[in-house]
Design a protein around this motif. Structure first.
Motif, PDB file in Angstrom:
ATOM      1  N   THR A  39       0.819  -1.207   0.000  1.00  0.00           N
ATOM      2  CA  THR A  39       0.000   0.000   0.000  1.00  0.00           C
ATOM      3  C   THR A  39       0.854   1.259   0.000  1.00  0.00           C
ATOM      4  O   THR A  39       0.506   2.264  -0.636  1.00  0.00           O
ATOM      5  N   MET A  40       1.988   1.230   0.690  1.00  0.00           N
ATOM      6  CA  MET A  40       2.874   2.390   0.714  1.00  0.00           C
ATOM      7  C   MET A  40       3.408   2.710  -0.675  1.00  0.00           C
ATOM      8  O   MET A  40       3.654   3.879  -0.998  1.00  0.00           O
ATOM      9  N   LEU A  41       3.586   1.693  -1.511  1.00  0.00           N
ATOM     10  CA  LEU A  41       4.048   1.941  -2.872  1.00  0.00           C
ATOM     11  C   LEU A  41       3.011   2.703  -3.688  1.00  0.00           C
ATOM     12  O   LEU A  41       3.353   3.308  -4.718  1.00  0.00           O
ATOM     13  N   VAL A  42       1.745   2.660  -3.277  1.00  0.00           N
ATOM     14  CA  VAL A  42       0.696   3.427  -3.948  1.00  0.00           C
ATOM     15  C   VAL A  42       0.554   4.806  -3.318  1.00  0.00           C
ATOM     16  O   VAL A  42       0.286   5.796  -4.003  1.00  0.00           O
ATOM     17  N   ILE A  43       0.747   4.868  -2.004  1.00  0.00           N
ATOM     18  CA  ILE A  43       0.547   6.136  -1.286  1.00  0.00           C
ATOM     19  C   ILE A  43       1.677   7.132  -1.571  1.00  0.00           C
ATOM     20  O   ILE A  43       1.426   8.337  -1.727  1.00  0.00           O
ATOM     21  N   ILE A  44       2.914   6.644  -1.662  1.00  0.00           N
ATOM     22  CA  ILE A  44       4.063   7.554  -1.856  1.00  0.00           C
ATOM     23  C   ILE A  44       3.893   8.423  -3.111  1.00  0.00           C
ATOM     24  O   ILE A  44       4.041   9.650  -3.045  1.00  0.00           O
ATOM     25  N   PRO A  45       3.574   7.850  -4.284  1.00  0.00           N
ATOM     26  CA  PRO A  45       3.391   8.736  -5.449  1.00  0.00           C
ATOM     27  C   PRO A  45       2.194   9.667  -5.311  1.00  0.00           C
ATOM     28  O   PRO A  45       2.217  10.784  -5.828  1.00  0.00           O
ATOM     29  N   ALA A  46       1.146   9.223  -4.603  1.00  0.00           N
ATOM     30  CA  ALA A  46      -0.010  10.099  -4.403  1.00  0.00           C
ATOM     31  C   ALA A  46       0.373  11.326  -3.588  1.00  0.00           C
ATOM     32  O   ALA A  46      -0.104  12.434  -3.846  1.00  0.00           O
ATOM     33  N   VAL A  47       1.261  11.147  -2.614  1.00  0.00           N
ATOM     34  CA  VAL A  47       1.722  12.276  -1.804  1.00  0.00           C
ATOM     35  C   VAL A  47       2.608  13.217  -2.624  1.00  0.00           C
ATOM     36  O   VAL A  47       2.618  14.437  -2.391  1.00  0.00           O
ATOM     37  N   MET A  48       3.293  12.684  -3.617  1.00  0.00           N
ATOM     38  CA  MET A  48       4.235  13.480  -4.406  1.00  0.00           C
ATOM     39  C   MET A  48       3.582  14.164  -5.601  1.00  0.00           C
ATOM     40  O   MET A  48       4.274  14.871  -6.351  1.00  0.00           O
ATOM     41  N   VAL A  49       2.292  13.987  -5.801  1.00  0.00           N
ATOM     42  CA  VAL A  49       1.638  14.551  -6.993  1.00  0.00           C
ATOM     43  C   VAL A  49       1.774  16.069  -7.034  1.00  0.00           C
ATOM     44  O   VAL A  49       2.113  16.650  -8.077  1.00  0.00           O
ATOM     45  N   GLY A  50       1.474  16.742  -5.917  1.00  0.00           N
ATOM     46  CA  GLY A  50       1.548  18.199  -5.889  1.00  0.00           C
ATOM     47  C   GLY A  50       2.924  18.738  -6.261  1.00  0.00           C
ATOM     48  O   GLY A  50       3.046  19.553  -7.197  1.00  0.00           O
ATOM     49  N   PRO A  51       4.000  18.311  -5.579  1.00  0.00           N
ATOM     50  CA  PRO A  51       5.335  18.790  -5.958  1.00  0.00           C
ATOM     51  C   PRO A  51       5.718  18.451  -7.393  1.00  0.00           C
ATOM     52  O   PRO A  51       6.387  19.242  -8.061  1.00  0.00           O
ATOM     53  N   VAL A  52       5.295  17.291  -7.892  1.00  0.00           N
ATOM     54  CA  VAL A  52       5.643  16.907  -9.260  1.00  0.00           C
ATOM     55  C   VAL A  52       4.956  17.814 -10.269  1.00  0.00           C
ATOM     56  O   VAL A  52       5.549  18.220 -11.278  1.00  0.00           O
ATOM     57  N   ILE A  53       3.690  18.152 -10.025  1.00  0.00           N
ATOM     58  CA  ILE A  53       2.981  19.056 -10.941  1.00  0.00           C
ATOM     59  C   ILE A  53       3.589  20.453 -10.900  1.00  0.00           C
ATOM     60  O   ILE A  53       3.693  21.133 -11.929  1.00  0.00           O
ATOM     61  N   GLN A  54       4.004  20.896  -9.719  1.00  0.00           N
ATOM     62  CA  GLN A  54       4.591  22.226  -9.602  1.00  0.00           C
ATOM     63  C   GLN A  54       5.952  22.303 -10.292  1.00  0.00           C
ATOM     64  O   GLN A  54       6.271  23.303 -10.930  1.00  0.00           O
ATOM     65  N   GLN A  55       6.771  21.252 -10.170  1.00  0.00           N
ATOM     66  CA  GLN A  55       8.094  21.231 -10.792  1.00  0.00           C
ATOM     67  C   GLN A  55       8.275  19.911 -11.540  1.00  0.00           C
ATOM     68  O   GLN A  55       9.010  19.011 -11.106  1.00  0.00           O
TER      69      GLN A  55
END
Length: 391
Positions: free
Chosen positions: A296-312
């Motif tokens: 489950t953590m392998l799914v949650i980690i990218p979900a948490v990183m969506v905002g920073p990835v879209i910004q940069q």
């Protein structure tokens, strides 16, 4: 439930809009009385744009009593009196038979304040339209970049990433629950006598995946119908919400829908194999809840990183994480939807996910083969490795 959920959502949207339109039909007829002589035409035009039927009235000593009687008789929804206080501070008086809704008060107050401000600024030679329109900040980029979170592409990237996170987690975990249910009920001991374990695992993954695709197709079609029918209905009932038209700019194109579907399929096959292995090696729901945490953590980690990835989206962290197979469905979609990911990176992410799917299928198939008939204590990591080597 697949068909009922969209129908229920449609009812939640259409029924209140229909009732609101019928209930406020009479209230949308307004009379304007302007004692200043400069605001009436401007405000009438503004209110016409948001769905009010405006009647212009000249000021007289008897006009308030006359219009009040029309309101009491139900021939008029209300009337607004503008005076010098409106020009100075945006103050006006609304006469009506009942207290207006909060949204209606905000709409009327905003329109009155804006026309008063426009009148004062125009008298001083200010470009009213440009200034009140928010001005403009032109951005000249010295290097390539992508859309931000406040632009339609950024909204599409964020919403799509959230949906991918949700559906991958939902349907991949369904494979684990289905496997665990058959194992605890001993049904698998009968089924496994007529087929090989890997066939059972593959069939379960394909079956749950087909359910997921069917439900997604129904929901996407329903969302498209709502977008093209519900929005006009809402804006017809609530013209003051005309800003919802900007939602259409964030809708995905057919190519983006195909890309979203591809990321779902690759992400689903990648994680469903791992969840199937978790279900096979556990003997109870409690054990499965604990054992699935790393997956489950392998799914949650990218979900948490969506905002920073879209910004940069072109930063080293965003590019490298989006190429990690377990993170690619969510993060590479986020970069692709904003236009930041070049085609070769998207293709590379799919190639790496395909390799990861084969590797996960090989490992999960061996764990599934041994664990599906095992009972008792959950195996340790060394025992799992022995299953993989000896299966």
């Amino acid at each position: 439930s697949t068909l009922g959920a969209p129908l229920f959502m449609s009812a939640l949207i259409f029924v209140p809009a229909y009732l609101a339109r019928r209930g406020e039909e009479a209230e949308r007829s307004l009379a304007l009385v302007d004692r200043t002589g400069v605001l009436q035409e401007r405000l009438a035009t503004r209110l016409d744009e948001v769905g009010y039927r405006v009647r212009r009235e000249a000021w007289s000593d008897q006009i308030v009593a006359t219009l009040s009687q029309e309101v009491k008789d139900g021939d008029l929804g209300g009337f607004i009196v503008l005076d010098d206080a409106t020009l100075r501070a945006g103050e006006a008086v609304l006469y009506g038979a009942s207290r207006p809704s909060t949204l209606r008060r905000v709409t009327l107050r905003g329109a009155i304040t804006q026309v008063a401000l426009e009148s004062q600024l125009q008298a001083q030679g200010v470009d009213v339209a440009a200034l009140l329109g928010g001005g403009e900040l032109r951005v000249e980029l010295l290097a390539g970049d992508a859309a931000g979170m406040d632009e339609p592409q950024g909204v599409l990237a964020f919403v799509g990433a959230f949906l991918l996170y949700l559906v991958i987690l939902l349907y991949a975990a369904s494979v684990m629950r289905a496997t665990l249910e058959e194992k605890t009920s001993r049904v698998v001991e009968i089924v496994i006598s007529s087929m090989k374990p890997w066939q059972l695992m593959l069939g379960k993954i394909l079956g749950v995946g087909s359910v997921g695709l069917t439900q997604m197709a129904v929901w996407v079609a329903s969302a498209a119908v709502l977008a093209f029918t519900a929005l006009p209905a809402i804006m017809a009932a609530r013209p003051e919400l005309s800003g919802l038209q900007s939602v259409a700019a964030a809708l995905p194109s057919p190519g983006q829908l195909v890309l979203l579907l591809a990321f779902f399929l690759f992400g689903y096959f990648l994680f469903s194999g791992m969840y199937a292995a978790v279900g096979a090696m556990c003997s109870s729901e409690e054990e499965a809840q604990q054992a699935q945490f790393p997956v489950t953590m392998l799914v949650i980690i990218p979900a948490v990183m969506v905002g920073p990835v879209i910004q940069q989206p072109n930063s080293l962290l965003a590019v490298s994480m989006s190429l990690v197979p377990f993170f690619s469905p969510v993060l590479m979609w986020s970069r692709a939807a904003t236009g930041a990911a070049p085609l070769w990176q998207i293709g590379l992410s799919f190639a790496l996910m395909a390799v990861a799917i084969l590797a996960v299928a090989w490992v999960a198939g061996r764990i599934y083969r041994v664990g599906i008939l095992m009972a008792g204590k959950r195996p340790t990591v060394p025992e799992l490795w022995r299953w993989v080597r000896e299966a």
